[in-house]
Design a protein around this motif. Structure first.
Motif, PDB file in Angstrom:
ATOM      1  N   PRO A  81      -1.502  -3.029  -7.923  1.00  0.00           N
ATOM      2  CA  PRO A  81      -1.424  -3.119  -6.459  1.00  0.00           C
ATOM      3  C   PRO A  81      -2.165  -1.976  -5.767  1.00  0.00           C
ATOM      4  O   PRO A  81      -2.831  -2.180  -4.754  1.00  0.00           O
ATOM      5  CB  PRO A  81       0.079  -3.059  -6.173  1.00  0.00           C
ATOM      6  N   TRP A  82      -2.037  -0.768  -6.332  1.00  0.00           N
ATOM      7  CA  TRP A  82      -2.733   0.390  -5.761  1.00  0.00           C
ATOM      8  C   TRP A  82      -4.249   0.198  -5.828  1.00  0.00           C
ATOM      9  O   TRP A  82      -4.958   0.439  -4.845  1.00  0.00           O
ATOM     10  CB  TRP A  82      -2.323   1.640  -6.530  1.00  0.00           C
ATOM     11  N   TYR A  83      -4.732  -0.239  -6.969  1.00  0.00           N
ATOM     12  CA  TYR A  83      -6.171  -0.427  -7.162  1.00  0.00           C
ATOM     13  C   TYR A  83      -6.694  -1.561  -6.285  1.00  0.00           C
ATOM     14  O   TYR A  83      -7.765  -1.451  -5.678  1.00  0.00           O
ATOM     15  CB  TYR A  83      -6.442  -0.722  -8.639  1.00  0.00           C
ATOM     16  N   TRP A  84      -5.934  -2.645  -6.206  1.00  0.00           N
ATOM     17  CA  TRP A  84      -6.351  -3.787  -5.399  1.00  0.00           C
ATOM     18  C   TRP A  84      -6.467  -3.404  -3.929  1.00  0.00           C
ATOM     19  O   TRP A  84      -7.357  -3.882  -3.215  1.00  0.00           O
ATOM     20  CB  TRP A  84      -5.372  -4.938  -5.578  1.00  0.00           C
ATOM     21  N   LYS A  85      -5.585  -2.549  -3.457  1.00  0.00           N
ATOM     22  CA  LYS A  85      -5.636  -2.070  -2.069  1.00  0.00           C
ATOM     23  C   LYS A  85      -6.936  -1.341  -1.797  1.00  0.00           C
ATOM     24  O   LYS A  85      -7.548  -1.501  -0.732  1.00  0.00           O
ATOM     25  CB  LYS A  85      -4.441  -1.151  -1.798  1.00  0.00           C
ATOM     26  N   ARG A  86      -7.387  -0.519  -2.761  1.00  0.00           N
ATOM     27  CA  ARG A  86      -8.666   0.206  -2.609  1.00  0.00           C
ATOM     28  C   ARG A  86      -9.846  -0.772  -2.604  1.00  0.00           C
ATOM     29  O   ARG A  86     -10.754  -0.659  -1.790  1.00  0.00           O
ATOM     30  CB  ARG A  86      -8.858   1.202  -3.767  1.00  0.00           C
ATOM     31  N   ILE A  87      -9.801  -1.742  -3.536  1.00  0.00           N
ATOM     32  CA  ILE A  87     -10.899  -2.695  -3.675  1.00  0.00           C
ATOM     33  C   ILE A  87     -11.042  -3.541  -2.408  1.00  0.00           C
ATOM     34  O   ILE A  87     -12.154  -3.818  -1.934  1.00  0.00           O
ATOM     35  CB  ILE A  87     -10.673  -3.618  -4.900  1.00  0.00           C
ATOM     36  N   LYS A  88      -9.905  -3.966  -1.858  1.00  0.00           N
ATOM     37  CA  LYS A  88      -9.930  -4.806  -0.657  1.00  0.00           C
ATOM     38  C   LYS A  88     -10.576  -4.104   0.522  1.00  0.00           C
ATOM     39  O   LYS A  88     -11.181  -4.752   1.380  1.00  0.00           O
ATOM     40  CB  LYS A  88      -8.505  -5.222  -0.267  1.00  0.00           C
TER      41      LYS A  88
END
Length: 351
Positions: A81-88
């Motif tokens: 979830p943390w990584y996906w937030k950055r990618i988005k």
């Protein structure tokens, strides 16, 4: 409609956070400086003297220091979830930027396939570096003990030196080659330093520190320029190119402390000035994504007309890109909300 209302609407459209909202002003300034230095380094065909287009690697390190400082904060989120937030936050602008560069002919698909052009590392290798380094940063961020954190930094430095000695091809100059994987080490060390400052708050407060930081950072940057120039221009010295990041990293770290020492000063500067700094800092990614086609299209105009038009156009296109991304995000969010409402209404009807 007054100018204040227009500014507020523009901020909302561009999704630019208010710099007064509990943010560290010196790091906003650092991010804006990084954006200017990185862009300036791409103006080698714009200036009558190409050597003026310098400071790009220094700007890169500053950007990663700011990234480490901003991202290294306590979080209970799991990695995905943390990584996906950055990618988005990054990829919508990146994908549009890739299309813009390909359609204008500023970049080509030569040597790329659809995955490497659009997904990873993308035609923007700087973006690939960010996306990759988010991964180890998340796990380093879990370290709360200062001694362990310092040992981690030392371990990265040792690994860097080992790779330099045994892996790097020293038959050419690689220290400013963003396509070489070795560039990830100084980038990550910048991130780790930013995280160190955020976690352990070790900014000296004594007044005498300010001139010392400024003096040492300027002196080391001058040494970096000289060493970089000498080694880059002499193939016999390529074996010593490790000296470049060894000088550059401390220069960037001391410069960060020097800028941080201005924190109280920045709280007193006019709102209009700080708003401009905040505006540039908020557009760092978009400025990077749109600049190449604009530089290629206008660099042959006479100087300084080309500089003025290129710089103004980069800002206009960066604003347009950010606005487009936010409009698309708002549109997708609206569609998802409508779907959620329909689903909820359907469930209520069934009940």
């Amino acid at each position: 409609m007054n100018s204040h209302t227009i500014t507020k609407k523009m901020q909302k459209l561009l999704n630019i956070s208010d710099y007064k909202n509990g943010r560290v002003l010196s790091f906003i300034l650092l991010k804006a400086i990084a954006a200017c230095l990185i862009t300036n380094s791409h103006y080698d065909t714009v200036y009558p003297i190409s050597a003026i287009a310098t400071g790009g690697l220094f700007g890169d390190i500053l950007f990663f220091i700011v990234s480490g400082f901003v991202l290294c904060k306590p979080t209970e989120q799991k990695f995905l979830p943390w990584y996906w937030k950055r990618i988005k936050r990054i990829y919508p602008a990146v994908l549009i930027g890739v299309v813009f560069n390909l359609l204008t002919g500023a970049r080509s698909m030569s040597g790329w396939n659809w995955f490497t052009a659009f997904i990873f590392p993308t035609v923007f290798v700087f973006v690939g570096s960010i996306v990759f380094l988010y991964i180890p940063l998340y796990f380093v961020n879990k370290i709360s003990d200062k001694k362990t954190y310092i040992f981690t930094i030392a371990g990265v430095i040792v690994l860097y030196l080992i790779c330099y000695v045994f892996v790097l091809d020293k038959s050419s100059y690689q220290m400013d080659n963003t396509k070489n994987a070795m560039i990830l080490f100084p980038y990550f060390l910048g991130m780790l330093y930013g995280g160190y400052l955020r976690k352990f708050s070790l900014f000296p407060k004594e007044k005498w520190c300010t001139p010392v930081f400024w003096g040492l950072s300027i002196a080391l940057f001058g040494v970096y320029i000289c060493i970089n120039y000498c080694i880059k221009g002499n193939s016999e010295l390529y074996q010593y190119q490790i000296l470049v990041p060894m000088v550059l990293l401390p220069a960037a770290e001391l410069f960060t402390c020097a800028i941080y020492s201005l924190e109280n000063v920045l709280t007193k500067i006019p709102h209009a000035v700080m708003s401009v700094i905040n505006f540039i800092a908020a557009l760092t990614l978009e400025i990077y994504l749109v600049q190449r086609p604009i530089i290629l299209a206008l660099d042959e105009l006479p100087f300084p007309v080309n500089w003025i038009l290129i710089t103004a156009s980069i800002l206009v296109f960066a604003v347009a890109l950010k606005a487009l991304v936010n409009l698309l995000g708002m549109g997708i969010g609206h569609i998802n909300n409508r779907r959620g409402e329909r689903r909820e209404n359907g469930n209520n009807t069934n009940q």
